[in-house]
Design an enzyme around this catalytic site. Sequence first.
Site, mmCIF file in Angstrom:
data_model
loop_
_atom_site.group_PDB
_atom_site.id
_atom_site.type_symbol
_atom_site.label_atom_id
_atom_site.label_comp_id
_atom_site.label_asym_id
_atom_site.label_seq_id
_atom_site.Cartn_x
_atom_site.Cartn_y
_atom_site.Cartn_z
ATOM 1 N N GLY A 35 1.435 -1.263 -0.168
ATOM 2 C CA GLY A 35 -0.093 -0.400 -0.062
ATOM 3 C C GLY A 35 0.789 1.444 0.092
ATOM 4 O O GLY A 35 0.044 2.649 0.168
ATOM 5 N N GLU A 57 5.261 -5.772 1.613
ATOM 6 C CA GLU A 57 4.870 -6.373 0.125
ATOM 7 C C GLU A 57 4.241 -5.136 -0.364
ATOM 8 O O GLU A 57 2.983 -4.828 -0.808
ATOM 9 C CB GLU A 57 4.276 -7.739 0.594
ATOM 10 C CG GLU A 57 2.537 -6.848 1.612
ATOM 11 C CD GLU A 57 1.621 -8.819 1.730
ATOM 12 O OE1 GLU A 57 2.517 -9.761 1.908
ATOM 13 O OE2 GLU A 57 0.352 -8.453 1.269
ATOM 14 N N PRO A 58 5.419 -4.213 -0.924
ATOM 15 C CA PRO A 58 4.112 -2.898 -1.774
ATOM 16 C C PRO A 58 4.647 -3.950 -3.774
ATOM 17 O O PRO A 58 4.913 -5.079 -3.754
ATOM 18 C CB PRO A 58 5.115 -2.330 -1.996
ATOM 19 C CG PRO A 58 6.525 -2.458 -1.472
ATOM 20 C CD PRO A 58 6.316 -3.968 -0.350
ATOM 21 N N GLY A 59 3.137 -3.467 -4.347
ATOM 22 C CA GLY A 59 3.112 -3.681 -6.030
ATOM 23 C C GLY A 59 3.405 -2.207 -6.268
ATOM 24 O O GLY A 59 4.381 -2.517 -6.914
ATOM 25 N N TYR A 113 -11.247 3.857 -10.145
ATOM 26 C CA TYR A 113 -11.103 4.999 -9.258
ATOM 27 C C TYR A 113 -11.347 5.633 -9.525
ATOM 28 O O TYR A 113 -10.896 6.435 -8.173
ATOM 29 C CB TYR A 113 -9.809 4.027 -8.660
ATOM 30 C CG TYR A 113 -9.690 2.624 -9.079
ATOM 31 C CD1 TYR A 113 -10.304 1.792 -7.631
ATOM 32 C CD2 TYR A 113 -8.542 1.857 -9.264
ATOM 33 C CE1 TYR A 113 -9.993 0.438 -7.629
ATOM 34 C CE2 TYR A 113 -8.285 0.959 -9.319
ATOM 35 C CZ TYR A 113 -9.020 0.187 -8.465
ATOM 36 O OH TYR A 113 -8.691 -1.452 -8.333
ATOM 37 N N CYS A 119 -17.776 2.702 -25.823
ATOM 38 C CA CYS A 119 -19.365 3.007 -25.463
ATOM 39 C C CYS A 119 -19.855 2.824 -23.981
ATOM 40 O O CYS A 119 -20.709 2.241 -23.552
ATOM 41 C CB CYS A 119 -20.241 2.380 -26.016
ATOM 42 S SG CYS A 119 -19.981 2.452 -27.507
ATOM 43 N N GLU A 120 -18.795 3.820 -23.506
ATOM 44 C CA GLU A 120 -18.764 3.816 -21.497
ATOM 45 C C GLU A 120 -18.942 5.736 -21.104
ATOM 46 O O GLU A 120 -17.969 6.040 -21.670
ATOM 47 C CB GLU A 120 -18.922 2.981 -20.787
ATOM 48 C CG GLU A 120 -18.956 1.855 -21.094
ATOM 49 C CD GLU A 120 -19.657 0.777 -20.061
ATOM 50 O OE1 GLU A 120 -20.320 1.858 -19.985
ATOM 51 O OE2 GLU A 120 -20.509 -0.158 -20.763
ATOM 52 N N TYR A 126 -1.007 -2.181 -12.563
ATOM 53 C CA TYR A 126 -2.559 -2.052 -12.340
ATOM 54 C C TYR A 126 -2.968 -1.663 -13.677
ATOM 55 O O TYR A 126 -4.201 -1.183 -13.524
ATOM 56 C CB TYR A 126 -3.668 -1.595 -11.640
ATOM 57 C CG TYR A 126 -2.961 -2.446 -9.811
ATOM 58 C CD1 TYR A 126 -3.655 -3.101 -9.458
ATOM 59 C CD2 TYR A 126 -2.503 -1.600 -8.842
ATOM 60 C CE1 TYR A 126 -2.588 -3.537 -8.143
ATOM 61 C CE2 TYR A 126 -1.644 -2.164 -8.258
ATOM 62 C CZ TYR A 126 -1.992 -3.602 -7.167
ATOM 63 O OH TYR A 126 -1.839 -3.638 -5.663
#
Length: 422
Positions: free
Chosen positions: A247, A282-284, A326, A353-354, A382
């Site tokens: 995080g 555990e950073p991603g 997000y 189309c959104e 991500y």
Amino acid sequence: MNAGEGAEQSEHAAENPPVRRLSAWDGDELRDLAAAYETPLYVMDLGRVRENCQRLRAAFPDADVRYAAKAHTGRAVLEAVREAGLGIECASAGEVERAFAAGAAGKEVQYTAVNPPDRDLDVVVDRWLSEPELTVTVGARDTVDRLRERGFDGRLCVRVNPGVGAGHHEKVTTGGHAKFGVPSSEAEAVVRDARDDFDVVGIHAHAGSGISGDDLSTHREVVRRMGDLARDVAAHVDLEFVDVGGGFGVPYREEEPPLDLSAVAEATREALGEVDAQLAVEPGRYVVADAGVVLTTVNTVKASGEYETVVGIDAGMTTLLRPAMYDAYHAIRNLSAGDDRSAIPVTVAGPICETSDVLCEHRPLAAPTRGDVLAVGNAGAYGYEMASTYNSRPRPAEVVLDPEPRLTRRRESLAALTELEQ
Ligand SMILES: *Cc1c(COP(=O)(O)O)cnc(C)c1O
């Protein structure tokens, strides 16, 4: 520290800055890549991945640093991270398989089972037979039972719901959410019950994706609770590690200051207190976010007196989902515009189309024209991982810089979209 050491440190800091902004990327090189490989294109700089790993290891010299692979599971990235001395934290059987395919040793692999489907447990337990050092982290009592049923008696870690969460968005706040981990009031009992059948090596908590400079209090609280729990369970098991999760935040906005890693490390140590176990983090996102950009081409410019100018691009929410999912901010740079073009406020929209397929609104950008190449920053984490084929749109290609460019994922073909159909 003498003056010489100080100079050396600041020289090193210049080579390995705490963040790489979009403006620091070589615009000519990115434009050449867009021309050579077409767009939309992910570009991952492995050199920057390595720098991020080095800074983490320097800030946490005696901790076990594990890369949360779900941020980017590309093989080249996993190999670079592993070579930099990080372990690999996996969220699924697929990630476990990819970690081993990238050359990880059993001891370097943690599988964090979140409501694990049977198929995942079957694959992981099967893998454990040949890799007995891999660790499985459980977040519910019945996951312990399901491992027992499969004959697993290896390294086990218990994930605890820390009771508090943190995140840049409620959708990435895990701590305090009932989905994740055993309730802290039950953690000690779960450890005690498991110790006869398994090698209980660790306890784990992950508060969410949002450790930032002004939000260290939540992190401190999570770590403090984990330190207490480690001391409580010491009566039952010899813990090898206390994993306090990932995080670590990255500054998505250009004016946002970077995370002060040494302050996070110091707060972590202080909050953990004396424990007879190694600290693990555990950073991603922190490892890969600023190592990646998306390149995209402007295909439509719609000026309208009534509305803001809409800039249509060939990358959409299927390429980079974070803004739609997000409300995430990503910096955008017009690589084709020289100093002669002044900035105008624009909405940048994808081809899906959104209504949510919009990268930004009211953003000043050097006035785009059709054919311009834009770069979208901080897309390494991500990004490709969340790409989809919605609207029958093939997934983008990816190139890594090592430092020479190398195609690591081909652009998906239209034919591939129907390959699975019977
Ligand atoms: C997603 C996740 C991480 C990494 O989160 P980042 O915000 O990318 O650092 C770490 N641990 C667990 C268990 C996770 O699910």
